[in-house]
Design an enzyme around this catalytic site. Structure first.
Site, PDB file in Angstrom:
ATOM      1  N   VAL A   2      46.627  44.467  48.018  1.00 35.34           N
ATOM      2  CA  VAL A   2      47.193  43.119  47.968  1.00 35.34           C
ATOM      3  C   VAL A   2      47.030  42.494  46.585  1.00 35.34           C
ATOM      4  O   VAL A   2      47.788  41.609  46.193  1.00 35.34           O
ATOM      5  CB  VAL A   2      46.532  42.229  49.047  1.00 35.34           C
ATOM      6  CG1 VAL A   2      45.067  41.967  48.704  1.00 35.34           C
ATOM      7  CG2 VAL A   2      47.275  40.915  49.245  1.00 35.34           C
ATOM      8  N   LYS A   3      46.037  42.969  45.815  1.00 35.49           N
ATOM      9  CA  LYS A   3      45.718  42.350  44.537  1.00 35.49           C
ATOM     10  C   LYS A   3      46.788  42.551  43.476  1.00 35.49           C
ATOM     11  O   LYS A   3      46.790  41.861  42.455  1.00 35.49           O
ATOM     12  CB  LYS A   3      44.376  42.876  44.018  1.00 35.49           C
ATOM     13  CG  LYS A   3      43.206  42.618  44.950  1.00 35.49           C
ATOM     14  CD  LYS A   3      42.859  41.164  45.052  1.00 35.49           C
ATOM     15  CE  LYS A   3      41.553  40.944  45.797  1.00 35.49           C
ATOM     16  NZ  LYS A   3      41.151  39.550  45.854  1.00 35.49           N
ATOM     17  N   ASP A   4      47.711  43.495  43.696  1.00 36.09           N
ATOM     18  CA  ASP A   4      48.811  43.663  42.742  1.00 36.09           C
ATOM     19  C   ASP A   4      49.593  42.360  42.570  1.00 36.09           C
ATOM     20  O   ASP A   4      50.055  42.035  41.474  1.00 36.09           O
ATOM     21  CB  ASP A   4      49.788  44.738  43.233  1.00 36.09           C
ATOM     22  CG  ASP A   4      49.208  46.136  43.180  1.00 36.09           C
ATOM     23  OD1 ASP A   4      48.060  46.290  42.727  1.00 36.09           O
ATOM     24  OD2 ASP A   4      49.912  47.071  43.595  1.00 36.09           O
TER      25      ASP A   4
END
Length: 325
Positions: free
Chosen positions: A43-45
């Site tokens: 999700v951090k992308d």
């Protein structure tokens, strides 16, 4: 022809996947927002790209500059994707409880990695918070990302993850459950969903050794709540500015053992090869059973991929050494 101009254009638009066996005793529909479909497998992308683009627009990050960040691994991976495409030097600072796979993956992506001790206070000069800040100050032209307090973290999820969940559920989502670390995901998604329907409940999954649950319930930052824990990617010994406690309806805490065991169960029973925080998240959903009715649609977000935990949660010898199996 349909193609992405570069890998960054493939970020987002991840699927919702029904959980079947593990949630068989729940009355509601449980859907996983499956963030490993992002190119950096987490999700951090989303927020990594948003933070970089906002820093570029503000003139804080100059062409050919250096990006410095303290990370548990996944934000570093997202930053590495963008840094490679955009031509930046990246320095990631991690603590020594993170899996070896995370360190190796960041190095493989061209990042410089500094590893710091976990069991020190945030203000200790050896901590990964302090080390990242120091490196950013020492290196000419460096930009310290600070995902914990950077508002672009929350912004990314308000602009992308939240709208995707709303559209994919046709506005039928009733509960959103997610592990809380920097707070950007729960605050951004929660704010967006509540702007569409204020009745949607937003639940955070916390871990023992973290301050979030008690602070949310009492307003007290209790140092006695802080102690080392094994679960990766969620919980904190600080209060990041990205955690909007007003958006969160409540927290449930999951033990290290349950998080690890349910990470294995997701793989073996749902064919979902996911990271440690996913085990905590699905166990959190099960612990919240009394809050769900048969008409509810519960969305739980799974942060990252199991490949980062092969030597730990997916290694039975490691699990036995921890007393988890």
């Amino acid at each position: 022809m349909k193609y992405a101009k570069n890998i960054l254009e493939t970020i987002g638009n991840t699927p919702l996947v029904k959980i079947n066996k593990l949630t068989a005793d729940l009355p509601c529909l449980v859907l996983a927002k499956y963030e490993t479909f992002n190119p950096g497998n987490s999700v951090k992308d989303r927020m990594a790209l948003q933070m970089i683009e906002d820093a570029e627009e503000a003139g804080i990050l100059k062409p050919g500059g250096t990006i410095v960040e303290g990370t548990s691994g996944n934000t570093g991976m997202g930053l590495a994707l963008a840094a490679t495409i955009k031509g930046y030097r990246l320095i990631c600072v991690m603590n020594d409880k993170q899996s070896k796979e995370k360190v190796d993956i960041l190095k493989a992506m061209g990042s410089e990695v500094h590893v710091c001790p976990t069991d020190v206070a945030p203000e200790d000069p050896r901590s990964y918070y302090s080390t990242a800040k120091r490196l950013a100050e020492e290196i000419p032209g460096a930009w310290y990302v600070n995902q914990y307090d950077n508002p672009s973290n929350t912004k990314a999820h308000f602009l992308s993850t939240g709208p995707e969940i709303w559209e994919q559920t046709e506005g039928k989502v009733t509960h959103f459950v997610v592990g809380v670390g920097t707070g950007g995901t729960i605050s951004g998604v929660g704010s967006y969903l509540k702007s569409k329907n204020p009745d949607i409940k937003v639940w955070g999954v916390d871990t023992y050794g973290s301050v979030f649950k008690k602070y949310h319930e009492t307003g007290i930052f209790d140092q006695n709540e802080i102690y080392p824990y094994i679960t990766e990617g969620i919980g904190e010994d600080i209060l990041p500015k990205n955690v909007d406690f007003d958006v969160i309806d409540g927290f449930t805490k999951v033990t290290d053992k349950d998080a690890a065991v349910y990470t294995q169960r997701l793989a073996k029973e749902e064919a979902m090869f996911l990271g440690n925080s996913a085990g905590a998240a699905i166990k959190g959903v099960l612990q919240l059973k009394e809050h769900f009715d048969e008409d509810d649609v519960v969305v739980v977000l799974f942060h990252d991929h199991g490949s980062r935990y092969v030597a730990k949660m997916f290694n039975d010898e490691w699990m036995k050494a921890q007393g988890f199996i």
